[in-house]
Structures are given as C-alpha cells and as structure tokens.
Design a protein around this motif. Structure first.
Motif, mmCIF file in Angstrom:
data_model
loop_
_atom_site.group_PDB
_atom_site.id
_atom_site.type_symbol
_atom_site.label_atom_id
_atom_site.label_comp_id
_atom_site.label_asym_id
_atom_site.label_seq_id
_atom_site.Cartn_x
_atom_site.Cartn_y
_atom_site.Cartn_z
ATOM 1 N N VAL A 325 0.848 -1.198 0.000
ATOM 2 C CA VAL A 325 0.000 0.000 0.000
ATOM 3 C C VAL A 325 0.885 1.250 0.000
ATOM 4 N N ILE A 326 1.954 1.222 0.803
ATOM 5 C CA ILE A 326 2.864 2.376 0.873
ATOM 6 C C ILE A 326 3.496 2.637 -0.495
ATOM 7 N N THR A 327 3.995 1.584 -1.156
ATOM 8 C CA THR A 327 4.600 1.797 -2.486
ATOM 9 C C THR A 327 3.543 2.266 -3.477
ATOM 10 N N GLY A 328 2.288 1.811 -3.307
ATOM 11 C CA GLY A 328 1.201 2.262 -4.189
ATOM 12 C C GLY A 328 0.941 3.753 -4.056
ATOM 13 N N ILE A 329 0.979 4.256 -2.806
ATOM 14 C CA ILE A 329 0.768 5.695 -2.577
ATOM 15 C C ILE A 329 1.903 6.498 -3.225
ATOM 16 N N VAL A 330 3.134 6.022 -3.035
ATOM 17 C CA VAL A 330 4.297 6.694 -3.637
ATOM 18 C C VAL A 330 4.137 6.758 -5.163
ATOM 19 N N ASN A 331 3.660 5.660 -5.732
ATOM 20 C CA ASN A 331 3.468 5.562 -7.183
ATOM 21 C C ASN A 331 2.509 6.640 -7.687
ATOM 22 N N VAL A 332 1.380 6.817 -6.995
ATOM 23 C CA VAL A 332 0.373 7.807 -7.409
ATOM 24 C C VAL A 332 0.938 9.223 -7.299
ATOM 25 N N VAL A 333 1.565 9.533 -6.159
ATOM 26 C CA VAL A 333 2.083 10.889 -5.928
ATOM 27 C C VAL A 333 3.160 11.238 -6.959
ATOM 28 N N ALA A 334 4.063 10.284 -7.220
ATOM 29 C CA ALA A 334 5.157 10.556 -8.163
ATOM 30 C C ALA A 334 4.635 10.708 -9.588
ATOM 31 N N THR A 335 3.553 10.003 -9.937
ATOM 32 C CA THR A 335 2.964 10.166 -11.276
ATOM 33 C C THR A 335 2.408 11.579 -11.426
ATOM 34 N N MET A 336 1.893 12.146 -10.333
ATOM 35 C CA MET A 336 1.406 13.531 -10.385
ATOM 36 C C MET A 336 2.558 14.512 -10.641
ATOM 37 N N VAL A 337 3.733 14.186 -10.125
ATOM 38 C CA VAL A 337 4.924 15.008 -10.405
ATOM 39 C C VAL A 337 5.186 15.023 -11.910
ATOM 40 N N SER A 338 5.031 13.852 -12.529
ATOM 41 C CA SER A 338 5.254 13.750 -13.970
ATOM 42 C C SER A 338 4.231 14.581 -14.746
ATOM 43 N N ILE A 339 2.972 14.544 -14.306
ATOM 44 C CA ILE A 339 1.925 15.340 -14.968
ATOM 45 C C ILE A 339 2.295 16.823 -14.910
ATOM 46 N N TYR A 340 2.822 17.242 -13.765
ATOM 47 C CA TYR A 340 3.222 18.645 -13.611
ATOM 48 C C TYR A 340 4.416 18.988 -14.508
ATOM 49 N N GLY A 341 5.382 18.077 -14.586
ATOM 50 C CA GLY A 341 6.660 18.436 -15.200
ATOM 51 C C GLY A 341 6.892 18.041 -16.638
ATOM 52 N N VAL A 342 6.058 17.127 -17.184
ATOM 53 C CA VAL A 342 6.405 16.556 -18.495
ATOM 54 C C VAL A 342 6.407 17.600 -19.608
ATOM 55 N N ASP A 343 5.470 18.564 -19.570
ATOM 56 C CA ASP A 343 5.423 19.591 -20.615
ATOM 57 C C ASP A 343 6.241 20.817 -20.225
ATOM 58 N N LYS A 344 6.837 20.775 -19.013
ATOM 59 C CA LYS A 344 7.662 21.889 -18.549
ATOM 60 C C LYS A 344 9.134 21.535 -18.684
ATOM 61 N N TRP A 345 9.521 20.357 -18.204
ATOM 62 C CA TRP A 345 10.930 19.941 -18.196
ATOM 63 C C TRP A 345 11.296 19.091 -19.416
ATOM 64 N N GLY A 346 10.296 18.503 -20.042
ATOM 65 C CA GLY A 346 10.574 17.672 -21.219
ATOM 66 C C GLY A 346 10.688 16.199 -20.890
ATOM 67 N N ARG A 347 10.572 15.388 -21.948
ATOM 68 C CA ARG A 347 10.569 13.934 -21.781
ATOM 69 C C ARG A 347 11.955 13.398 -21.435
ATOM 70 N N ARG A 348 12.960 13.897 -22.113
ATOM 71 C CA ARG A 348 14.320 13.366 -21.937
ATOM 72 C C ARG A 348 14.826 13.572 -20.506
ATOM 73 N N PHE A 349 14.583 14.757 -19.939
ATOM 74 C CA PHE A 349 15.043 15.034 -18.578
ATOM 75 C C PHE A 349 14.460 14.021 -17.597
ATOM 76 N N LEU A 350 13.132 13.764 -17.712
ATOM 77 C CA LEU A 350 12.486 12.832 -16.788
ATOM 78 C C LEU A 350 12.999 11.406 -16.986
#
Length: 522
Positions: A325-350
């Motif tokens: 469950v703990i790793t599942g929560i981390v997974n969801v939160v970190a995916t939200m980071v990607s939603i925030y950053g993918v069009d800002k930082w770019g695909r290659r950086f991530l």
C-alpha cells in the motif's frame, strides 16, 4: 491524426484553441481505461500472498510458505502454475492488441475501449466465482483480452484529443489511473485479507468488475476524436467536433491539415508492411525498444509481487500487504509530479533523472538483501530498521519509475507515430509491452530463486543500458504537434540518415501539392 491544437515549429504557425472543460472531462473519463490494468497488477500480487487463496489453488506453494521459516526464503514462491496464473493475462493482452489495431482504425477508438471493458468484466466474474485453477486462468485470459483493447486505444485517444501544450499532462492521465488502480487494489487486499473464513480473495478478484464498468460506461458516453471521424469519412461531424474540442470557431487551418494527413494515410494500403520502410525505422525502433525497456526496469516485479517480495524478505502477511500500500501511494504521488513536469521539463530530462534514481536504488536494495540473506536465503532475525531501509529505497525506486519510464513509456510512443501507421505501430508497442511483461512475470520467481539478490543488479544493468539509449537516440518531443513530429527525426544526429527531406512533409504539404486547393473543399 491530430495536430490537435498545435504549434508548427517548422513555419511558425499556431492553431487557435484552448484547454476546454469539455476536453479536460473527456480525457479524464478516457484515462480511466488505465484503472483496469492497474487494478489487475495490484490485485494479482496481493491475492497470491493470501494463505487461503494459495491453500485452495496452489497447495504446494502454501506448504512451502508454511514450512519452517529458516528454509530458503528466495524459493518459497517458485511455482510454474502460480506464475502462469499471473502471466497468462499478458499473453492474452498481446494477442488482442493485434486485433484491436484493426478495430481502432476502422471503427474508432471508442469501440476498442468498449470491447476492453466488456471483456474485462467477463474475466472479473470468472475469477470472482472460480472453483478450479482452470477457471482462474480462463478468467485471466479474458482480463488480458480486455487490457489489450484498452491499452491500444486509450493512449491514442488521449494524444489525439489533447491540445499540444497539454498533451503530455493529459496523456499521463492514463498512467495516473494505472497507479490509482494499483493503489486501490493494494488497499483492498490489505482489508480483504483480514476477512474471517478466508474468502476475501474472491472480493479482491471480483472487484475488478468496478473498473470494468467504469471504462464500459465511459466508452459509451465519450465522443470520438475528430481525427478518427475524419479517418472514417465523417468530415462535417469532425469539423463541428473540432470546434467544440478547441472552444473556438476558427478551426479551418487545423481541420484542413487533419484531412490532408488522413488522405495521406488512406493511400497506405498495408500499414503493417509500411512499418518496415526505411523512413519509419526510428518509429519502429521506439515502438519496440521503449516498451521492452519499460518492462526491464523491473517495475512489474516490484508491483505484481510487492507483497510476495516483502513477505520473502521477512515481513508477515499483513505487514507485506501494508508495505505494498505504501509503495502504491508513492506511485500515485510521483505520477502527479510527472503530470506537472512533463510539458515543462521535457521527456528526456524525466527519462534520464528517473533512470539514475532507479539504478542507485536497485544497487542499494541488492546490497541490503544480499547482506542479510546471503546466498542461502536464510536471514535469521530481521531488525525493524532493516525492513524500513528496504521499503524506503524501494519507494524511492518506485517514485523514479513513476515520473519517468512509467508514464513516458506510454506517452512517447503514442505521440511519435504518423497517422498512416499509428494504429499498427501502437499495436506493436502494446504487444511488445505485454510480451515482455509476460516473460518477466513468468520467469521472475524462478530468477529470484536462482539469482537471489542479484536479480536487482540484473535489472539495474538494463536501467543503465536504457538510460544510455535515451541519451543518444531519443529526441525531445515536448511541445511539438503530432503531425509535425517528422521534423524531430530529420534534425536528429542519427535518425536523419533514415528520414529524407521529402518524408513527413508538414501540414499535408504532399497532398496539397498534388491536389492544389481541392482539400479545402472537402
């Protein structure tokens, strides 16, 4: 399909359009297609660590699990029948994604999503009421057929609906719903495992009906993409839909470009054979290598088998489900980071940052497990701090994956294919993904038994290879309209040798040249 709401970096044109509430809601509903995949990944690992489930269907594994805890912990779940239960789904998904390509192209993305939901529903019912192992495996096959259709159509649908500035964020909604599905499954497993009488696993498996109904009903209410309508000759409806999607009336320029791209794609009689053409070499390479690498990050090993893995490294049944469950929560939160950053930082950086993070964590986890378990798999007494360190580094690893290879493994392939090969290439992408998910799931428990803690070093090696590949061979696709994507290959130091100046002419230039202004009158 779409240059949907895009900016042409080649000639400075910009299509008018906004991120309308209509598009936002539509993309959120479509992205729910990822729930069925995520729920399944989370649920299968959880039920296979429930003693009551193992006792009924896999008694040999149950006996090993109940044996003296001083035995080799690496090998307690090594059972071909158990891995066939988990991995049969991915074989079915591989086969159905090939059929889904034709359905998606000829009848639209919506119908593929509907088939996906209905097939998944049948599989959930079979698994929930299973009495014998064959019922479990047949149910898993139906679940796989459903996932093949959904994973083929949903990423395409999202990439085609979204304005280019927000394409990355909206497309990652699919990966976010996968992670939410995994988290919900982990939480349910934790509580259902406590049910007296040992029938909680039926609720876990049967609960897959809920995400199946969401995507089934969602597919009935969603509109088709303007691109898909044009592809099937519905030009007037497509123009009106494009106005609604963009929130503006001035869509002629974009509409004409979409029609031109569609006309070009119709001249392609054999999209599968066409994929072998020299100019599609970069697309074919990415369609094969990105999903291959995504599976060899080792993530599905962690996610399917998180409870089993934590159980193996000394947690009790409930503690191992809680760690999942703990790793599942981390997974969801970190995916939200990607939603925030993918069009800002770019695909290659991530991609690159996530790769470095995963590699370091895998090396640390291998060292931790190796130090305590050695090669004989007998850990003795495990201190609490040790367990916390292992879970912490696995969580950092999961977060690295969840903002890099997790979402981008689906986003990048769905946005780089030209319309004429898009459905076929996406099918290859899903098929390769499922083939290697199947392979990794099938051999993982056996590899854990034989490679022991070296299994984490095995995957760390692949993370190093894939990071080098991204650094040298994957161009940045941030902020580039889908129909203008050919330009990135022409400008790339390596791929320019395969893509000529006459290939992928922007804005339907090839068709314009042939037909003059005829396209304007369509």
């Amino acid at each position: 399909m779409p240059a949907v709401g895009g900016f042409d970096k080649g000639n400075g044109r910009e299509y008018p359009g906004n991120l309308t509430p209509f598009v936002t809601v539509t993309c959120i509903v479509a992205a729910m297609g990822g729930l069925i995949f995520g729920y399944d990944i989370g649920i299968s690992g959880g039920v296979t660590s429930m003693p009551s489930f193992l006792k009924k269907f896999f008694p040999s594994v149950y006996k090993k699990q109940q044996a003296n805890a001083t035995t080799n912990q690496y090998c307690q779940y090594d059972s071909e029948k158990l891995t066939m239960f988990t991995s049969s789904l991915y074989l079915a998904a591989l086969l159905s994604s090939l059929v889904a390509s034709r359905v998606t192209r000829q009848f639209g993305r919506k119908l593929s999503m509907l088939f996906g939901g209905l097939l998944f529903l049948v599989g959930a019912l079979l698994n929930g009421f299973a009495q014998k192992v064959w019922m479990l495996i047949v149910g898993r096959l139906f679940l796989g057929f459903g996932i093949g259709f959904a994973n083929q159509s949903v990423p395409l649908y999202l990439s085609e609906m979204a304005p280019y500035k927000y394409r990355g964020a909206l497309n990652i909604g699919f990966q976010l719903s996968i992670t939410i599905g995994i988290l919900i499954a982990n939480v349910l497993n934790y509580f259902f495992a406590k049910i007296k009488g040992g029938w909680g696993w039926r609720l876990s498996l049967g609960g897959a009906m809920v995400p199946a109904l969401i995507i089934t009903v969602g597919s009935l209410v969603l509109p088709d993409t303007p691109n898909s309508m044009i592809e099937r000759g519905q030009h007037d409806e497509a123009r009106e839909k494009l106005k609604k999607v963009r929130g503006v009336d001035d869509v002629d320029e974009e509409f004409n470009d979409l029609v031109a791209a569609s006309e070009a794609s119709k001249q392609v009689e054999h999209p599968w054979r066409n994929l072998l053409q020299r100019k599609y070499r970069p697309h074919l390479t990415m369609a094969i290598l990105i999903p291959f690498f995504q599976q060899f990050t080792g993530i599905n090993v962690i996610m399917f088998y998180a409870p089993v893995l934590f159980n193996t490294i000394g947690f009790g049944n409930n503690a191992s489900l809680m760690s999942a469950v703990i790793t599942g929560i981390v997974n969801v939160v970190a995916t939200m980071v990607s939603i925030y950053g993918v069009d800002k930082w770019g695909r290659r950086f991530l991609f690159l940052e996530g790769g470095v993070q995963m590699m370091i964590c895998q090396a640390v986890v291998a060292a931790c497990i190796g130090a305590k378990f050695g090669v004989d798999g007998n850990p003795g007494e495990l201190p609490k701090w040790y367990a916390i360190v292992v879970v912490l580094f696995i969580c950092i690893y999961v977060s690295g994956f969840a903002w890099s290879w997790g979402p981008l493994g689906w986003l990048v392939p769905s946005e780089i294919f030209p319309l004429e090969i898009r459905s076929a290439a996406q099918s290859i992408n899903v098929s390769v993904n499922m083939a290697f998910t199947f392979l990794v799931a099938q051999v993982f428990l056996n590899m854990l038994c034989h490679l022991k803690f070296g299994l984490f070093l095995f995957f760390a090696f692949f993370v190093l290879v894939m990071s080098i590949f991204v650094y040298f061979f994957l161009p940045e696709t941030k902020g580039i309209p889908i129909e203008e994507m050919g330009q990135v290959w022409k400008n790339h130091w390596f791929w320019c040798r395969y893509v000529g100046e006459g290939d992928f002419v922007p804005n339907g230039g090839m068709e314009m040249a042939k037909g003059g202004n005829g396209i304007k009158n369509v």
